[in-house]
Design an enzyme around this catalytic site. Sequence first.
Site, PDB file in Angstrom:
ATOM      1  N   LYS A 130      38.714  43.916  50.309  1.00 39.78           N
ATOM      2  CA  LYS A 130      37.569  44.333  51.237  1.00 39.78           C
ATOM      3  C   LYS A 130      36.427  43.190  51.098  1.00 39.78           C
ATOM      4  O   LYS A 130      36.163  42.804  49.922  1.00 39.78           O
ATOM      5  CB  LYS A 130      36.937  45.638  50.245  1.00 39.78           C
ATOM      6  CG  LYS A 130      35.920  46.140  51.158  1.00 39.78           C
ATOM      7  CD  LYS A 130      35.084  47.273  50.256  1.00 39.78           C
ATOM      8  CE  LYS A 130      33.727  46.388  49.899  1.00 39.78           C
ATOM      9  NZ  LYS A 130      32.819  45.848  50.866  1.00 39.78           N
ATOM     10  N   GLY A 179      30.832  49.319  49.403  1.00 42.47           N
ATOM     11  CA  GLY A 179      31.458  49.310  48.229  1.00 42.47           C
ATOM     12  C   GLY A 179      31.882  50.769  47.763  1.00 42.47           C
ATOM     13  O   GLY A 179      32.912  50.798  47.297  1.00 42.47           O
ATOM     14  N   GLU A 215      32.207  53.599  49.761  1.00 40.44           N
ATOM     15  CA  GLU A 215      33.010  54.166  50.721  1.00 40.44           C
ATOM     16  C   GLU A 215      34.361  53.459  50.865  1.00 40.44           C
ATOM     17  O   GLU A 215      35.451  54.396  50.946  1.00 40.44           O
ATOM     18  CB  GLU A 215      32.617  54.042  52.176  1.00 40.44           C
ATOM     19  CG  GLU A 215      31.262  55.272  52.204  1.00 40.44           C
ATOM     20  CD  GLU A 215      30.652  55.199  53.566  1.00 40.44           C
ATOM     21  OE1 GLU A 215      29.739  56.261  53.842  1.00 40.44           O
ATOM     22  OE2 GLU A 215      30.851  54.039  54.511  1.00 40.44           O
ATOM     23  N   GLY A 251      35.195  50.158  48.814  1.00 36.24           N
ATOM     24  CA  GLY A 251      35.708  49.402  47.598  1.00 36.24           C
ATOM     25  C   GLY A 251      36.179  50.330  46.620  1.00 36.24           C
ATOM     26  O   GLY A 251      37.127  50.283  46.024  1.00 36.24           O
ATOM     27  N   GLU A 262      34.749  38.212  38.018  1.00 35.93           N
ATOM     28  CA  GLU A 262      33.979  37.019  38.209  1.00 35.93           C
ATOM     29  C   GLU A 262      32.691  37.439  38.482  1.00 35.93           C
ATOM     30  O   GLU A 262      32.348  38.049  39.682  1.00 35.93           O
ATOM     31  CB  GLU A 262      34.451  36.160  39.526  1.00 35.93           C
ATOM     32  CG  GLU A 262      35.941  35.922  39.465  1.00 35.93           C
ATOM     33  CD  GLU A 262      36.145  34.296  38.867  1.00 35.93           C
ATOM     34  OE1 GLU A 262      35.069  34.032  38.002  1.00 35.93           O
ATOM     35  OE2 GLU A 262      37.068  33.725  38.953  1.00 35.93           O
ATOM     36  N   CYS A 304      26.351  32.418  42.012  1.00 35.84           N
ATOM     37  CA  CYS A 304      26.558  32.602  40.755  1.00 35.84           C
ATOM     38  C   CYS A 304      26.404  31.937  39.514  1.00 35.84           C
ATOM     39  O   CYS A 304      25.665  32.060  38.416  1.00 35.84           O
ATOM     40  CB  CYS A 304      27.832  33.389  40.560  1.00 35.84           C
ATOM     41  SG  CYS A 304      29.228  32.302  41.264  1.00 35.84           S
ATOM     42  N   GLU A 326      19.341  37.663  36.470  1.00 37.03           N
ATOM     43  CA  GLU A 326      19.676  37.141  37.646  1.00 37.03           C
ATOM     44  C   GLU A 326      18.957  37.243  38.833  1.00 37.03           C
ATOM     45  O   GLU A 326      18.942  38.562  39.253  1.00 37.03           O
ATOM     46  CB  GLU A 326      21.129  37.456  37.605  1.00 37.03           C
ATOM     47  CG  GLU A 326      21.716  36.613  38.996  1.00 37.03           C
ATOM     48  CD  GLU A 326      23.108  36.897  39.167  1.00 37.03           C
ATOM     49  OE1 GLU A 326      23.623  37.987  39.329  1.00 37.03           O
ATOM     50  OE2 GLU A 326      23.798  35.749  39.511  1.00 37.03           O
TER      51      GLU A 326
END
Length: 493
Positions: free
Chosen positions: A177, A209, A211, A213, A251, A286, A388
Amino acid sequence: MNGSIKTYQMVINGKLVNSCEDDWINVENPAKKTIFARVPRGKAADVNIAVAAAKKAFTTWSKTSAPDRGKLLYAIADGLEKIKEQLAQTISTENGNALRTQSRAEVNVTVDIVRYVAGLAREIKGSTSYLNAGTLDYTRREPYGVVGAIVPWNAPLMLAALKILPAVMTGNTIVLKASEEAPLAVLELARVCNEHLPPGVVNVLTGSGIECGAPLVEHKDVPKISFTGSTAVGKSILVAASARVAAVTLELGGKSAQVVFPDVDLDYTAESVITAMRFTRQGQSCTAGSRMFVHESISEKFLDKLVSKLKNIKVGDPLDEASDAGSLVNAKQFARVTNYIREAIDSNKGTLLVGGLPPESGPLSEGYFVQPTVFLNLPQEVRMTHEEVFGPVLSVSTWKHESDVIERANDSDYGLAAFIWSRAGAPAIRMAHALDAGWIQINQGGGQQLGHSYGGFKQSGAGREFSIEGMLDSFTDTKQISVNLGDAGFPQL
Ligand code: NAD
Protein backbone atom coordinates in the site's frame (compact mmCIF):
# COMPACT_ATOMS: atom_id res chain seq x y z
CA MET A 1 -13.42 15.44 -13.18
CA ASN A 2 -11.32 18.39 -14.32
CA GLY A 3 -9.25 17.52 -17.43
CA SER A 4 -6.02 18.80 -15.90
CA ILE A 5 -6.27 16.22 -13.13
CA LYS A 6 -4.47 13.06 -14.16
CA THR A 7 -6.05 9.74 -13.20
CA TYR A 8 -3.78 6.91 -12.01
CA GLN A 9 -4.80 3.31 -11.41
CA MET A 10 -3.70 0.62 -8.97
CA VAL A 11 -1.71 -2.39 -10.17
CA ILE A 12 -3.34 -5.72 -9.28
CA ASN A 13 -2.64 -9.06 -10.93
CA GLY A 14 -0.70 -7.39 -13.74
CA LYS A 15 -3.54 -5.03 -14.63
CA LEU A 16 -4.17 -1.33 -14.08
CA VAL A 17 -7.45 -1.10 -12.17
CA ASN A 18 -9.80 1.29 -10.37
CA SER A 19 -11.03 0.44 -6.90
CA CYS A 20 -14.04 -1.87 -6.54
CA GLU A 21 -16.16 1.06 -5.36
CA ASP A 22 -14.79 3.36 -8.08
CA ASP A 23 -13.98 5.83 -5.33
CA TRP A 24 -10.99 8.25 -5.52
CA ILE A 25 -8.42 10.14 -3.44
CA ASN A 26 -7.10 13.47 -4.71
CA VAL A 27 -3.34 14.09 -4.80
CA GLU A 28 -2.23 17.64 -4.03
CA ASN A 29 0.85 19.50 -5.24
CA PRO A 30 1.97 20.88 -1.85
CA ALA A 31 4.08 23.65 -3.36
CA LYS A 32 1.00 25.13 -5.03
CA LYS A 33 -1.85 23.75 -2.91
CA THR A 34 -3.56 22.47 -6.07
CA ILE A 35 -5.02 19.05 -6.87
CA PHE A 36 -3.24 17.60 -9.91
CA ALA A 37 -3.94 13.86 -9.81
CA ARG A 38 -6.25 11.27 -8.32
CA VAL A 39 -5.75 7.65 -7.34
CA PRO A 40 -8.22 4.87 -6.49
CA ARG A 41 -9.47 4.73 -2.92
CA GLY A 42 -8.72 1.06 -2.28
CA LYS A 43 -10.51 -0.71 0.56
CA ALA A 44 -10.86 -4.21 2.03
CA ALA A 45 -12.45 -5.65 -1.13
CA ASP A 46 -9.48 -4.45 -3.20
CA VAL A 47 -7.07 -5.85 -0.63
CA ASN A 48 -8.80 -9.23 -0.89
CA ILE A 49 -8.46 -9.29 -4.67
CA ALA A 50 -4.80 -8.27 -4.55
CA VAL A 51 -3.91 -10.80 -1.86
CA ALA A 52 -5.69 -13.59 -3.77
CA ALA A 53 -3.73 -12.68 -6.93
CA ALA A 54 -0.45 -12.60 -4.98
CA LYS A 55 -1.23 -15.93 -3.33
CA LYS A 56 -1.92 -17.56 -6.69
CA ALA A 57 1.24 -16.06 -8.25
CA PHE A 58 3.34 -17.33 -5.33
CA THR A 59 2.92 -20.98 -6.35
CA THR A 60 4.96 -20.50 -9.54
CA TRP A 61 7.07 -17.46 -8.58
CA SER A 62 8.51 -19.20 -5.51
CA LYS A 63 9.63 -22.06 -7.76
CA THR A 64 11.28 -19.81 -10.34
CA SER A 65 15.04 -20.16 -9.93
CA ALA A 66 16.72 -17.37 -7.97
CA PRO A 67 19.09 -16.42 -10.83
CA ASP A 68 16.09 -16.15 -13.18
CA ARG A 69 14.33 -13.92 -10.66
CA GLY A 70 17.49 -11.82 -10.48
CA LYS A 71 17.57 -11.41 -14.27
CA LEU A 72 14.02 -10.04 -14.27
CA LEU A 73 14.99 -7.56 -11.56
CA TYR A 74 17.89 -6.29 -13.66
CA ALA A 75 15.37 -5.65 -16.45
CA ILE A 76 13.24 -3.62 -14.01
CA ALA A 77 16.28 -1.48 -13.17
CA ASP A 78 16.85 -0.83 -16.89
CA GLY A 79 13.16 0.08 -17.26
CA LEU A 80 13.35 2.57 -14.40
CA GLU A 81 16.57 4.05 -15.79
CA LYS A 82 14.66 5.07 -18.93
CA ILE A 83 12.11 7.16 -16.99
CA LYS A 84 14.37 8.60 -14.31
CA GLU A 85 13.65 12.27 -14.90
CA GLN A 86 9.89 11.66 -15.16
CA LEU A 87 9.96 9.78 -11.86
CA ALA A 88 11.96 12.53 -10.16
CA GLN A 89 9.54 15.21 -11.34
CA THR A 90 6.60 13.12 -10.18
CA ILE A 91 8.08 12.80 -6.68
CA SER A 92 8.77 16.53 -6.44
CA THR A 93 5.26 17.35 -7.57
CA GLU A 94 3.55 14.96 -5.17
CA ASN A 95 5.62 15.40 -1.99
CA GLY A 96 7.31 18.77 -2.40
CA ASN A 97 10.92 17.55 -2.25
CA ALA A 98 13.34 19.65 -4.30
CA LEU A 99 14.08 18.08 -7.68
CA ARG A 100 17.77 19.03 -7.86
CA THR A 101 18.83 18.14 -4.33
CA GLN A 102 16.40 15.32 -3.43
CA SER A 103 14.18 13.65 -6.00
CA ARG A 104 16.81 12.98 -8.65
CA ALA A 105 19.04 11.47 -5.97
CA GLU A 106 16.14 9.34 -4.74
CA VAL A 107 15.54 7.93 -8.21
CA ASN A 108 19.24 7.22 -8.75
CA VAL A 109 19.43 5.39 -5.43
CA THR A 110 16.29 3.43 -6.31
CA VAL A 111 17.84 2.15 -9.54
CA ASP A 112 20.96 1.17 -7.56
CA ILE A 113 18.77 -0.64 -5.02
CA VAL A 114 17.09 -2.69 -7.74
CA ARG A 115 20.45 -3.72 -9.21
CA TYR A 116 21.91 -4.50 -5.78
CA VAL A 117 18.93 -6.68 -4.91
CA ALA A 118 18.99 -8.37 -8.34
CA GLY A 119 22.57 -9.48 -7.66
CA LEU A 120 21.65 -10.79 -4.22
CA ALA A 121 19.28 -13.35 -5.72
CA ARG A 122 22.31 -15.65 -6.06
CA GLU A 123 23.11 -15.27 -2.36
CA ILE A 124 20.08 -17.01 -0.87
CA LYS A 125 21.86 -19.71 1.07
CA GLY A 126 21.22 -21.88 4.07
CA SER A 127 23.74 -23.62 6.32
CA THR A 128 24.76 -27.17 7.19
CA SER A 129 25.67 -28.49 10.61
CA TYR A 130 27.61 -31.57 11.66
CA LEU A 131 25.94 -32.67 14.86
CA ASN A 132 25.63 -36.35 14.07
CA ALA A 133 27.73 -38.41 11.69
CA GLY A 134 24.61 -40.24 10.61
CA THR A 135 22.45 -37.28 9.65
CA LEU A 136 22.45 -34.59 7.05
CA ASP A 137 21.37 -31.37 8.79
CA TYR A 138 20.80 -28.24 6.75
CA THR A 139 18.66 -25.13 6.65
CA ARG A 140 16.67 -23.59 3.84
CA ARG A 141 15.54 -19.96 3.61
CA GLU A 142 11.92 -20.21 2.54
CA PRO A 143 9.89 -17.26 1.28
CA TYR A 144 6.91 -16.41 3.48
CA GLY A 145 4.28 -16.26 0.72
CA VAL A 146 2.41 -12.98 0.34
CA VAL A 147 4.22 -10.03 1.97
CA GLY A 148 2.02 -7.09 3.01
CA ALA A 149 3.98 -3.83 2.86
CA ILE A 150 3.06 -0.27 3.81
CA VAL A 151 5.18 2.81 3.09
CA PRO A 152 5.17 6.55 3.93
CA TRP A 153 5.50 9.55 1.62
CA ASN A 154 8.85 11.15 2.43
CA ALA A 155 11.02 9.05 0.08
CA PRO A 156 8.20 7.06 -1.52
CA LEU A 157 9.93 5.46 -4.48
CA MET A 158 13.06 4.39 -2.60
CA LEU A 159 11.12 3.04 0.37
CA ALA A 160 8.72 1.09 -1.86
CA ALA A 161 11.66 -0.36 -3.82
CA LEU A 162 13.26 -1.43 -0.54
CA LYS A 163 10.20 -3.57 0.16
CA ILE A 164 9.15 -4.77 -3.29
CA LEU A 165 12.50 -5.90 -4.65
CA PRO A 166 13.86 -7.84 -1.62
CA ALA A 167 10.45 -9.47 -1.16
CA VAL A 168 10.24 -10.78 -4.71
CA MET A 169 13.98 -11.52 -4.99
CA THR A 170 13.59 -14.01 -2.14
CA GLY A 171 10.61 -15.68 -3.83
CA ASN A 172 7.69 -13.95 -2.13
CA THR A 173 4.94 -12.07 -3.86
CA ILE A 174 3.83 -8.71 -2.48
CA VAL A 175 0.87 -6.43 -1.92
CA LEU A 176 2.12 -2.94 -1.09
CA LYS A 177 0.00 0.00 0.00
CA ALA A 178 1.46 3.32 -1.10
CA SER A 179 1.01 6.43 1.01
CA GLU A 180 -2.09 8.40 0.06
CA GLU A 181 0.13 11.53 0.18
CA ALA A 182 2.63 10.37 -2.45
CA PRO A 183 1.35 7.35 -4.38
CA LEU A 184 2.23 8.28 -7.97
CA ALA A 185 5.90 7.37 -8.37
CA VAL A 186 5.19 4.11 -6.50
CA LEU A 187 2.44 3.27 -9.00
CA GLU A 188 4.93 3.94 -11.81
CA LEU A 189 7.40 1.57 -10.13
CA ALA A 190 4.67 -1.08 -9.93
CA ARG A 191 3.85 -0.56 -13.62
CA VAL A 192 7.51 -1.06 -14.61
CA CYS A 193 7.80 -4.15 -12.37
CA ASN A 194 4.75 -5.62 -14.08
CA GLU A 195 6.30 -5.14 -17.52
CA HIS A 196 8.85 -7.76 -16.49
CA LEU A 197 7.30 -9.97 -13.79
CA PRO A 198 4.44 -12.47 -14.02
CA PRO A 199 1.01 -11.08 -13.06
CA GLY A 200 0.26 -11.05 -9.34
CA VAL A 201 3.89 -10.99 -8.17
CA VAL A 202 3.87 -7.23 -7.47
CA ASN A 203 0.57 -5.57 -6.58
CA VAL A 204 0.31 -1.95 -5.47
CA LEU A 205 -2.77 -0.46 -3.85
CA THR A 206 -3.64 3.11 -3.00
CA GLY A 207 -5.92 4.14 -0.17
CA SER A 208 -5.94 5.40 3.37
CA GLY A 209 -4.26 3.72 6.32
CA ILE A 210 -7.53 2.77 7.99
CA GLU A 211 -9.47 1.70 4.89
CA CYS A 212 -6.71 -0.06 2.96
CA GLY A 213 -3.64 -0.48 5.21
CA ALA A 214 -5.47 -2.03 8.17
CA PRO A 215 -7.26 -4.76 6.13
CA LEU A 216 -3.92 -5.68 4.58
CA VAL A 217 -2.28 -6.01 8.01
CA GLU A 218 -5.21 -8.10 9.25
CA HIS A 219 -5.47 -10.36 6.19
CA LYS A 220 -5.16 -14.05 7.10
CA ASP A 221 -3.23 -14.85 3.90
CA VAL A 222 -0.46 -12.31 4.59
CA PRO A 223 2.08 -14.03 6.85
CA LYS A 224 4.63 -11.20 6.78
CA ILE A 225 4.13 -7.46 7.31
CA SER A 226 6.81 -4.95 6.44
CA PHE A 227 5.98 -1.43 7.62
CA THR A 228 7.77 1.91 7.34
CA GLY A 229 6.12 4.92 8.96
CA SER A 230 5.47 6.60 12.27
CA THR A 231 6.02 4.93 15.62
CA ALA A 232 2.36 5.46 16.59
CA VAL A 233 1.04 3.57 13.56
CA GLY A 234 3.83 0.99 13.86
CA LYS A 235 2.63 0.12 17.36
CA SER A 236 -0.93 -0.42 16.11
CA ILE A 237 0.41 -2.66 13.35
CA LEU A 238 2.32 -4.74 15.86
CA VAL A 239 -0.87 -5.22 17.87
CA ALA A 240 -2.92 -6.18 14.80
CA ALA A 241 -0.25 -8.60 13.54
CA SER A 242 0.08 -10.23 16.95
CA ALA A 243 -3.52 -11.48 16.75
CA ARG A 244 -2.43 -14.02 14.15
CA VAL A 245 1.30 -14.10 14.96
CA ALA A 246 2.30 -12.61 11.61
CA ALA A 247 5.99 -11.78 11.22
CA VAL A 248 6.61 -8.02 11.35
CA THR A 249 9.43 -5.66 10.46
CA LEU A 250 9.05 -2.05 11.57
CA GLU A 251 11.06 0.97 10.36
CA LEU A 252 9.74 3.83 12.49
CA GLY A 253 10.34 7.40 13.59
CA GLY A 254 13.34 9.09 15.14
CA LYS A 255 14.66 12.06 17.09
CA SER A 256 18.32 11.59 16.34
CA ALA A 257 21.11 13.28 18.28
CA GLN A 258 24.06 15.21 16.88
CA VAL A 259 27.00 15.73 19.24
CA VAL A 260 29.55 18.40 18.29
CA PHE A 261 32.94 18.20 20.05
CA PRO A 262 35.07 21.32 20.68
CA ASP A 263 37.84 20.32 18.23
CA VAL A 264 35.80 20.29 14.99
CA ASP A 265 36.47 22.20 11.81
CA LEU A 266 33.68 24.76 12.19
CA ASP A 267 33.02 25.31 8.52
CA TYR A 268 32.93 21.66 7.44
CA THR A 269 30.88 20.64 10.46
CA ALA A 270 28.31 23.41 10.11
CA GLU A 271 27.82 22.40 6.47
CA SER A 272 27.57 18.70 7.35
CA VAL A 273 25.21 19.25 10.27
CA ILE A 274 22.81 20.75 7.73
CA THR A 275 22.99 17.54 5.72
CA ALA A 276 22.52 15.43 8.85
CA MET A 277 19.44 17.45 9.78
CA ARG A 278 18.14 16.94 6.20
CA PHE A 279 17.32 20.65 5.97
CA THR A 280 17.14 20.40 2.17
CA ARG A 281 14.48 17.71 2.58
CA GLN A 282 12.62 20.07 4.93
CA GLY A 283 13.73 17.83 7.79
CA GLN A 284 11.26 15.21 6.58
CA SER A 285 13.56 12.28 7.13
CA CYS A 286 13.34 9.61 9.81
CA THR A 287 17.09 9.94 10.43
CA ALA A 288 17.16 13.76 10.67
CA GLY A 289 19.57 14.81 13.43
CA SER A 290 17.05 17.13 15.03
CA ARG A 291 18.53 17.30 18.56
CA MET A 292 21.96 18.90 18.53
CA PHE A 293 24.38 19.14 21.44
CA VAL A 294 27.26 21.58 20.84
CA HIS A 295 30.22 21.87 23.20
CA GLU A 296 29.79 25.08 25.16
CA SER A 297 33.33 26.29 24.36
CA ILE A 298 32.53 26.67 20.63
CA SER A 299 28.77 27.07 20.63
CA GLU A 300 28.67 30.78 19.78
CA LYS A 301 31.13 30.63 16.87
CA PHE A 302 29.70 27.37 15.59
CA LEU A 303 26.07 28.50 15.70
CA ASP A 304 26.95 31.77 13.94
CA LYS A 305 28.39 29.74 11.06
CA LEU A 306 25.42 27.38 11.03
CA VAL A 307 22.91 30.23 10.95
CA SER A 308 24.68 32.07 8.13
CA LYS A 309 24.76 28.87 6.07
CA LEU A 310 21.08 28.18 6.74
CA LYS A 311 20.20 31.68 5.55
CA ASN A 312 21.73 30.75 2.19
CA ILE A 313 19.45 27.75 1.66
CA LYS A 314 17.01 28.68 -1.07
CA VAL A 315 13.55 27.43 -0.22
CA GLY A 316 11.16 27.50 -3.16
CA ASP A 317 9.30 25.69 -5.95
CA PRO A 318 10.56 22.07 -5.79
CA LEU A 319 10.72 21.89 -9.60
CA ASP A 320 12.86 25.01 -9.87
CA GLU A 321 16.53 24.05 -10.41
CA ALA A 322 17.52 26.96 -8.17
CA SER A 323 15.68 25.60 -5.13
CA ASP A 324 17.73 23.81 -2.49
CA ALA A 325 14.66 22.87 -0.43
CA GLY A 326 10.99 22.52 -1.30
CA SER A 327 7.73 22.46 0.64
CA LEU A 328 6.29 20.29 3.39
CA VAL A 329 4.08 17.51 2.12
CA ASN A 330 0.58 18.65 3.07
CA ALA A 331 -1.63 20.94 5.17
CA LYS A 332 -1.63 18.50 8.09
CA GLN A 333 2.15 18.37 8.28
CA PHE A 334 2.36 22.16 7.80
CA ALA A 335 -0.02 22.71 10.74
CA ARG A 336 1.87 20.19 12.86
CA VAL A 337 5.29 21.77 12.21
CA THR A 338 4.07 25.35 12.68
CA ASN A 339 2.40 24.31 15.95
CA TYR A 340 5.72 23.05 17.28
CA ILE A 341 7.38 26.33 16.27
CA ARG A 342 4.59 28.45 17.76
CA GLU A 343 4.69 26.50 21.00
CA ALA A 344 8.47 27.05 21.29
CA ILE A 345 8.14 30.78 20.60
CA ASP A 346 5.22 31.13 23.03
CA SER A 347 7.20 29.39 25.77
CA ASN A 348 9.36 32.53 25.97
CA LYS A 349 12.23 30.24 26.88
CA GLY A 350 15.18 29.54 24.65
CA THR A 351 16.26 31.63 21.65
CA LEU A 352 15.07 31.48 18.06
CA LEU A 353 18.31 31.72 16.05
CA VAL A 354 16.90 31.57 12.52
CA GLY A 355 13.64 30.84 10.69
CA GLY A 356 10.44 30.68 12.69
CA LEU A 357 6.81 30.82 11.66
CA PRO A 358 6.26 30.65 7.89
CA PRO A 359 5.59 33.79 5.85
CA GLU A 360 1.91 34.73 5.49
CA SER A 361 2.37 36.56 2.19
CA GLY A 362 4.65 36.36 -0.85
CA PRO A 363 5.47 33.34 -3.04
CA LEU A 364 6.28 31.01 -0.13
CA SER A 365 2.79 31.47 1.31
CA GLU A 366 1.37 29.82 -1.83
CA GLY A 367 2.59 26.41 -0.69
CA TYR A 368 3.39 24.59 2.55
CA PHE A 369 6.82 26.20 2.91
CA VAL A 370 8.70 26.48 6.21
CA GLN A 371 12.17 28.04 6.41
CA PRO A 372 15.03 26.21 8.18
CA THR A 373 14.50 26.96 11.87
CA VAL A 374 16.84 26.63 14.85
CA PHE A 375 16.08 27.10 18.56
CA LEU A 376 18.76 27.27 21.24
CA ASN A 377 18.36 26.12 24.86
CA LEU A 378 14.67 25.29 24.95
CA PRO A 379 13.81 23.50 28.17
CA GLN A 380 12.90 19.81 27.98
CA GLU A 381 9.20 20.50 28.63
CA VAL A 382 8.93 22.16 25.19
CA ARG A 383 7.81 19.28 22.99
CA MET A 384 10.08 19.91 20.02
CA THR A 385 13.13 19.09 22.13
CA HIS A 386 12.12 15.42 22.36
CA GLU A 387 9.21 14.71 19.94
CA GLU A 388 9.68 13.95 16.25
CA VAL A 389 8.67 17.16 14.42
CA PHE A 390 9.35 15.85 10.90
CA GLY A 391 10.01 19.39 9.68
CA PRO A 392 13.02 21.72 9.17
CA VAL A 393 13.32 22.43 12.88
CA LEU A 394 16.50 21.87 14.91
CA SER A 395 16.67 22.09 18.68
CA VAL A 396 20.16 22.92 20.05
CA SER A 397 21.62 22.87 23.54
CA THR A 398 25.18 22.97 24.87
CA TRP A 399 27.27 20.43 26.79
CA LYS A 400 30.40 20.38 28.91
CA HIS A 401 31.14 16.81 30.04
CA GLU A 402 31.11 13.68 27.87
CA SER A 403 29.20 11.55 30.38
CA ASP A 404 26.50 14.20 30.67
CA VAL A 405 25.98 14.55 26.91
CA ILE A 406 25.81 10.77 26.45
CA GLU A 407 23.08 10.58 29.08
CA ARG A 408 21.11 13.41 27.47
CA ALA A 409 21.55 12.05 23.94
CA ASN A 410 20.27 8.64 25.09
CA ASP A 411 17.35 10.15 26.99
CA SER A 412 14.87 9.47 24.19
CA ASP A 413 12.26 6.87 23.33
CA TYR A 414 13.77 6.80 19.85
CA GLY A 415 17.05 5.25 18.71
CA LEU A 416 17.28 5.45 14.95
CA ALA A 417 20.46 7.41 14.15
CA ALA A 418 23.13 9.65 15.67
CA PHE A 419 25.88 11.90 14.34
CA ILE A 420 29.17 12.62 16.10
CA TRP A 421 31.45 15.45 15.05
CA SER A 422 35.05 15.34 16.29
CA ARG A 423 38.61 15.32 14.97
CA ALA A 424 39.79 13.04 17.76
CA GLY A 425 39.22 9.40 16.87
CA ALA A 426 39.01 7.72 20.26
CA PRO A 427 36.44 10.01 21.97
CA ALA A 428 34.21 9.87 18.89
CA ILE A 429 34.38 6.10 18.69
CA ARG A 430 33.85 5.82 22.45
CA MET A 431 30.74 7.90 22.07
CA ALA A 432 29.54 5.88 19.07
CA HIS A 433 29.71 2.78 21.25
CA ALA A 434 27.82 4.50 24.06
CA LEU A 435 24.92 5.95 22.05
CA ASP A 436 21.72 3.91 21.70
CA ALA A 437 20.98 4.10 17.99
CA GLY A 438 20.93 1.74 15.04
CA TRP A 439 22.97 3.92 12.68
CA ILE A 440 25.78 6.16 13.90
CA GLN A 441 27.94 8.36 11.71
CA ILE A 442 31.16 10.11 12.67
CA ASN A 443 32.04 13.25 10.72
CA GLN A 444 29.49 12.73 7.97
CA GLY A 445 25.86 13.66 7.61
CA GLY A 446 24.81 11.46 4.69
CA GLY A 447 26.80 8.58 3.36
CA GLN A 448 24.45 5.62 3.59
CA GLN A 449 25.52 2.80 1.29
CA LEU A 450 23.67 -0.25 0.07
CA GLY A 451 25.07 -3.09 2.11
CA HIS A 452 25.13 -1.13 5.36
CA SER A 453 22.96 -2.30 8.21
CA TYR A 454 20.08 0.07 8.92
CA GLY A 455 17.25 0.05 11.43
CA GLY A 456 16.08 1.35 14.77
CA PHE A 457 16.83 0.74 18.43
CA LYS A 458 14.07 1.28 21.02
CA GLN A 459 10.82 2.71 19.55
CA SER A 460 12.48 3.46 16.20
CA GLY A 461 11.84 -0.01 14.92
CA ALA A 462 12.21 -3.74 15.06
CA GLY A 463 14.20 -5.85 12.62
CA ARG A 464 16.47 -4.90 9.72
CA GLU A 465 15.71 -4.82 6.00
CA PHE A 466 18.79 -3.08 4.63
CA SER A 467 21.93 -5.07 3.70
CA ILE A 468 22.00 -8.63 2.45
CA GLU A 469 21.63 -10.09 5.95
CA GLY A 470 18.71 -7.80 6.76
CA MET A 471 16.89 -8.58 3.52
CA LEU A 472 17.35 -12.32 3.84
CA ASP A 473 16.33 -12.37 7.50
CA SER A 474 13.31 -10.14 6.92
CA PHE A 475 11.89 -11.75 3.84
CA THR A 476 12.58 -15.44 4.46
CA ASP A 477 11.74 -17.90 7.19
CA THR A 478 14.33 -20.52 8.14
CA LYS A 479 13.52 -24.21 7.89
CA GLN A 480 15.78 -26.86 9.48
CA ILE A 481 15.92 -30.18 7.66
CA SER A 482 17.44 -33.24 9.30
CA VAL A 483 17.88 -36.42 7.31
CA ASN A 484 18.63 -39.75 8.92
CA LEU A 485 21.21 -41.31 6.59
CA GLY A 486 20.81 -44.69 8.20
CA ASP A 487 24.39 -45.24 9.43
CA ALA A 488 26.49 -44.44 12.53
CA GLY A 489 24.11 -46.05 14.96
CA PHE A 490 20.87 -44.84 13.41
CA PRO A 491 18.43 -47.56 12.45
CA GLN A 492 18.31 -48.46 8.76
CA LEU A 493 15.09 -47.27 7.15
P1 NAD B 1 2.30 7.21 8.99
O1 NAD B 1 2.65 6.23 10.03
O2 NAD B 1 1.23 8.19 9.27
O3 NAD B 1 1.85 6.46 7.65
C1 NAD B 1 2.70 5.50 7.03
C2 NAD B 1 1.84 4.57 6.19
O4 NAD B 1 0.99 3.83 7.06
C3 NAD B 1 0.93 5.27 5.20
O5 NAD B 1 0.88 4.53 4.00
C4 NAD B 1 -0.42 5.25 5.90
O6 NAD B 1 -1.52 5.30 5.02
C5 NAD B 1 -0.35 3.92 6.61
N1 NAD B 1 -1.24 3.79 7.77
C6 NAD B 1 -1.68 4.78 8.59
N2 NAD B 1 -2.49 4.25 9.54
C7 NAD B 1 -2.54 2.92 9.34
C8 NAD B 1 -3.19 1.83 9.98
N3 NAD B 1 -3.95 2.02 11.06
N4 NAD B 1 -3.01 0.58 9.50
C9 NAD B 1 -2.22 0.37 8.43
N5 NAD B 1 -1.58 1.36 7.75
C10 NAD B 1 -1.73 2.62 8.21
O7 NAD B 1 3.67 7.95 8.59
P2 NAD B 1 3.91 9.08 7.50
O8 NAD B 1 3.39 10.37 7.98
O9 NAD B 1 3.44 8.58 6.17
O10 NAD B 1 5.51 9.10 7.44
C11 NAD B 1 6.29 9.77 8.37
C12 NAD B 1 6.80 8.83 9.44
O11 NAD B 1 7.52 7.73 8.85
C13 NAD B 1 7.80 9.50 10.37
O12 NAD B 1 7.54 9.12 11.69
C14 NAD B 1 9.15 8.95 9.90
O13 NAD B 1 10.15 8.99 10.88
C15 NAD B 1 8.76 7.57 9.50
N6 NAD B 1 9.75 7.00 8.56
C16 NAD B 1 10.59 6.03 9.01
C17 NAD B 1 11.58 5.51 8.16
C18 NAD B 1 12.57 4.47 8.64
O14 NAD B 1 13.25 3.90 7.81
N7 NAD B 1 12.70 4.24 9.93
C19 NAD B 1 11.67 5.98 6.85
C20 NAD B 1 10.78 6.96 6.43
C21 NAD B 1 9.81 7.46 7.30
